[in-house]
Design a protein around this motif. Sequence first.
Motif, PDB file in Angstrom:
ATOM      1  N   ASP A 116      -2.712  -6.384  -3.409  1.00  0.00           N
ATOM      2  CA  ASP A 116      -1.736  -7.545  -3.252  1.00  0.00           C
ATOM      3  C   ASP A 116      -1.685  -8.592  -4.035  1.00  0.00           C
ATOM      4  O   ASP A 116      -0.628  -9.222  -4.688  1.00  0.00           O
ATOM      5  CB  ASP A 116      -1.670  -8.142  -1.699  1.00  0.00           C
ATOM      6  CG  ASP A 116      -1.329  -6.811  -0.675  1.00  0.00           C
ATOM      7  OD1 ASP A 116      -0.421  -6.219  -1.258  1.00  0.00           O
ATOM      8  OD2 ASP A 116      -1.733  -7.072   0.341  1.00  0.00           O
ATOM      9  N   GLU A 134      -0.524  -7.250  -7.725  1.00  0.00           N
ATOM     10  CA  GLU A 134       0.839  -7.094  -7.675  1.00  0.00           C
ATOM     11  C   GLU A 134       1.443  -8.569  -7.749  1.00  0.00           C
ATOM     12  O   GLU A 134       2.469  -8.614  -8.356  1.00  0.00           O
ATOM     13  CB  GLU A 134       1.279  -6.502  -6.571  1.00  0.00           C
ATOM     14  CG  GLU A 134       2.947  -5.687  -6.818  1.00  0.00           C
ATOM     15  CD  GLU A 134       3.034  -4.863  -5.445  1.00  0.00           C
ATOM     16  OE1 GLU A 134       4.092  -4.080  -5.794  1.00  0.00           O
ATOM     17  OE2 GLU A 134       2.430  -4.923  -4.378  1.00  0.00           O
ATOM     18  N   SER A 151      -6.839   0.583  -3.166  1.00  0.00           N
ATOM     19  CA  SER A 151      -6.446   0.045  -1.910  1.00  0.00           C
ATOM     20  C   SER A 151      -6.514   1.181  -0.808  1.00  0.00           C
ATOM     21  O   SER A 151      -6.479   2.356  -1.308  1.00  0.00           O
ATOM     22  CB  SER A 151      -5.104  -0.404  -2.022  1.00  0.00           C
ATOM     23  OG  SER A 151      -4.454  -0.824  -0.647  1.00  0.00           O
ATOM     24  N   ASN A 198      -4.436   1.123   1.526  1.00  0.00           N
ATOM     25  CA  ASN A 198      -3.323   1.378   2.162  1.00  0.00           C
ATOM     26  C   ASN A 198      -2.462   2.325   1.514  1.00  0.00           C
ATOM     27  O   ASN A 198      -2.211   1.986   0.418  1.00  0.00           O
ATOM     28  CB  ASN A 198      -2.601  -0.008   2.010  1.00  0.00           C
ATOM     29  CG  ASN A 198      -1.171  -0.112   2.807  1.00  0.00           C
ATOM     30  OD1 ASN A 198      -0.595   0.842   3.298  1.00  0.00           O
ATOM     31  ND2 ASN A 198      -0.919  -1.484   3.104  1.00  0.00           N
ATOM     32  N   PRO A 199      -1.882   3.432   2.171  1.00  0.00           N
ATOM     33  CA  PRO A 199      -1.137   4.552   1.724  1.00  0.00           C
ATOM     34  C   PRO A 199      -0.020   4.017   0.904  1.00  0.00           C
ATOM     35  O   PRO A 199       0.587   4.439   0.074  1.00  0.00           O
ATOM     36  CB  PRO A 199      -0.776   5.499   2.701  1.00  0.00           C
ATOM     37  CG  PRO A 199      -1.897   5.066   3.829  1.00  0.00           C
ATOM     38  CD  PRO A 199      -2.167   3.596   3.634  1.00  0.00           C
ATOM     39  N   ARG A 200       0.653   2.877   1.470  1.00  0.00           N
ATOM     40  CA  ARG A 200       1.766   2.217   0.695  1.00  0.00           C
ATOM     41  C   ARG A 200       1.580   1.950  -0.560  1.00  0.00           C
ATOM     42  O   ARG A 200       2.379   1.860  -1.412  1.00  0.00           O
ATOM     43  CB  ARG A 200       2.167   0.904   1.640  1.00  0.00           C
ATOM     44  CG  ARG A 200       3.393   0.266   0.944  1.00  0.00           C
ATOM     45  CD  ARG A 200       3.669  -1.046   1.939  1.00  0.00           C
ATOM     46  NE  ARG A 200       2.511  -1.870   2.140  1.00  0.00           N
ATOM     47  CZ  ARG A 200       2.507  -2.841   1.330  1.00  0.00           C
ATOM     48  NH1 ARG A 200       3.314  -2.984   0.181  1.00  0.00           N
ATOM     49  NH2 ARG A 200       1.705  -3.663   1.319  1.00  0.00           N
ATOM     50  N   HIS A 201       0.350   1.406  -0.967  1.00  0.00           N
ATOM     51  CA  HIS A 201       0.076   1.075  -2.352  1.00  0.00           C
ATOM     52  C   HIS A 201       0.124   2.410  -3.426  1.00  0.00           C
ATOM     53  O   HIS A 201       0.191   2.054  -4.328  1.00  0.00           O
ATOM     54  CB  HIS A 201      -1.324   0.293  -2.277  1.00  0.00           C
ATOM     55  CG  HIS A 201      -1.122  -0.946  -1.903  1.00  0.00           C
ATOM     56  ND1 HIS A 201      -2.106  -1.595  -0.958  1.00  0.00           N
ATOM     57  CD2 HIS A 201      -0.167  -1.991  -1.970  1.00  0.00           C
ATOM     58  CE1 HIS A 201      -1.750  -3.090  -0.659  1.00  0.00           C
ATOM     59  NE2 HIS A 201      -0.799  -2.969  -1.245  1.00  0.00           N
ATOM     60  N   GLU A 241       1.930   4.997  -3.018  1.00  0.00           N
ATOM     61  CA  GLU A 241       3.401   5.321  -3.220  1.00  0.00           C
ATOM     62  C   GLU A 241       3.985   4.267  -4.200  1.00  0.00           C
ATOM     63  O   GLU A 241       4.477   4.514  -5.145  1.00  0.00           O
ATOM     64  CB  GLU A 241       4.119   5.309  -1.990  1.00  0.00           C
ATOM     65  CG  GLU A 241       3.717   6.319  -0.772  1.00  0.00           C
ATOM     66  CD  GLU A 241       3.671   7.771  -1.496  1.00  0.00           C
ATOM     67  OE1 GLU A 241       4.609   8.028  -2.264  1.00  0.00           O
ATOM     68  OE2 GLU A 241       3.282   8.505  -0.859  1.00  0.00           O
ATOM     69  N   LYS A 242       3.373   3.007  -4.093  1.00  0.00           N
ATOM     70  CA  LYS A 242       3.961   1.963  -5.251  1.00  0.00           C
ATOM     71  C   LYS A 242       3.527   2.314  -6.704  1.00  0.00           C
ATOM     72  O   LYS A 242       4.119   2.197  -7.446  1.00  0.00           O
ATOM     73  CB  LYS A 242       3.347   0.619  -4.756  1.00  0.00           C
ATOM     74  CG  LYS A 242       4.305   0.118  -3.701  1.00  0.00           C
ATOM     75  CD  LYS A 242       3.778  -1.381  -3.594  1.00  0.00           C
ATOM     76  CE  LYS A 242       4.843  -2.314  -2.739  1.00  0.00           C
ATOM     77  NZ  LYS A 242       4.503  -3.678  -2.713  1.00  0.00           N
ATOM     78  N   GLU A 287       5.746   4.712  -8.141  1.00  0.00           N
ATOM     79  CA  GLU A 287       7.072   3.905  -8.625  1.00  0.00           C
ATOM     80  C   GLU A 287       6.775   3.320  -9.949  1.00  0.00           C
ATOM     81  O   GLU A 287       7.604   3.291 -10.569  1.00  0.00           O
ATOM     82  CB  GLU A 287       7.428   3.103  -7.366  1.00  0.00           C
ATOM     83  CG  GLU A 287       7.874   3.753  -5.985  1.00  0.00           C
ATOM     84  CD  GLU A 287       7.920   2.832  -4.955  1.00  0.00           C
ATOM     85  OE1 GLU A 287       8.122   1.547  -5.171  1.00  0.00           O
ATOM     86  OE2 GLU A 287       8.201   3.143  -3.829  1.00  0.00           O
TER      87      GLU A 287
END
Length: 392
Positions: A66, A69, A103, A105-108, A110-111, A114
């Motif tokens: 975070d 980013e 991280s 966090n799986p969301r990171h 996917e980011k 992207e």
Amino acid sequence: MRFGPVPFHHHIAMAIECYATSSRPTAGVEAQAVFDLHRRLDLRPSVTSFTSLMCAYARSDSDPADKVEKVFHQMVKQWKAGDDFAKPNLHVYTSLLSALLKSSNPRHFEKAQEYLLEMKEEGLKPDAHVYTTLMAAWSLRNCPEKAEVLFNQMEQDFRSGNSEAMPSFKAHSTRLIAWSKAGNPEMTSTALNDWIADVYSGVVKEKPDDRAFSALLQAWLRSDRPDAAQKAEMGLKQMYHIAETQGFDCRPNARSFTSVISAYAKLRDPNAAKRVVKLFLKLKLEAANHANDPKMQPTPVTYGEVIVALGRSGRGTKAEDFIFDLIKEMQAKPRQFWTECNVVESFFGSAKHAISSSDFRRKNVIMDELSRLDSIASPHNRNTYGSDTDWY
């Protein structure tokens, strides 16, 4: 020759870089304090300052995604406001991706995917290091399909003229490991064959070695298929053949043999126990012929898997006698035998369970001997993490 004074924002950038390359646990916070001088002095941060701050957070923070980013978005905002000197470059995106992939966090993750697409849209060409970093991260999270997609993208980029995306030794080994860990021998074999093809075509200089070929054996071991042991043994023979005919450094060693022995040990079959004994005796012969090569020497795990196979086989006196001989051999081993193995405790747990569940008439005596052996090994090693058959 005289030079003019160095602009002050260069001094700030150098100070931030010092924190970025340090091992200080507070490097990110301290680098941020220096970075904030730009605002106080009405100076525009350069790409170097932004990147160094991102690296400082990435090195000093256990989960820096975070924060890194946020710095990246600040850089993009400055660039889109008209400052071309703040335009993110390949190094910036590499730093961003590395932080996101640290991280939990799986969301990171996917980011990160992207941002890889965003790089391409901005005209930047990801190199093999960028692709391999992403592949390794997905491999660690047991997502070989994601790693495979990235490898294919890298190959496509390379064929399209991006020479920096040429698949490297690390890229091939990362792909191989991902499929091996997943217990998919077909895809592991495909990855290995593609690596060999790239060697012969001149794309990669480093040939797959014994560890790479052993990854295929471990893929069969992890697959838990009925024919896994036989397939793994065929792979062992293939390693000999390729080493002798193609000059690859892939001659089987103790780890290779142990993978095949472990596959047979999973089978509760007297015939499997016979194969285990033959493989173990062949390994001992190889070890004697290569006495100065530590990679050829059987480990506690090798001995343990043989004991497990015999305990599960249902065989009688001969199996018991062989186990007693193995225990005597281990009792005579030097301290180094135990300290170089990282799974001594799991070795005793598996062996004792197999013997206690067996139909051996002398299993109580064997259990006593194993406990005595345990007392010898205990002062030397009590690490229960990892697997001695894992090469990665």
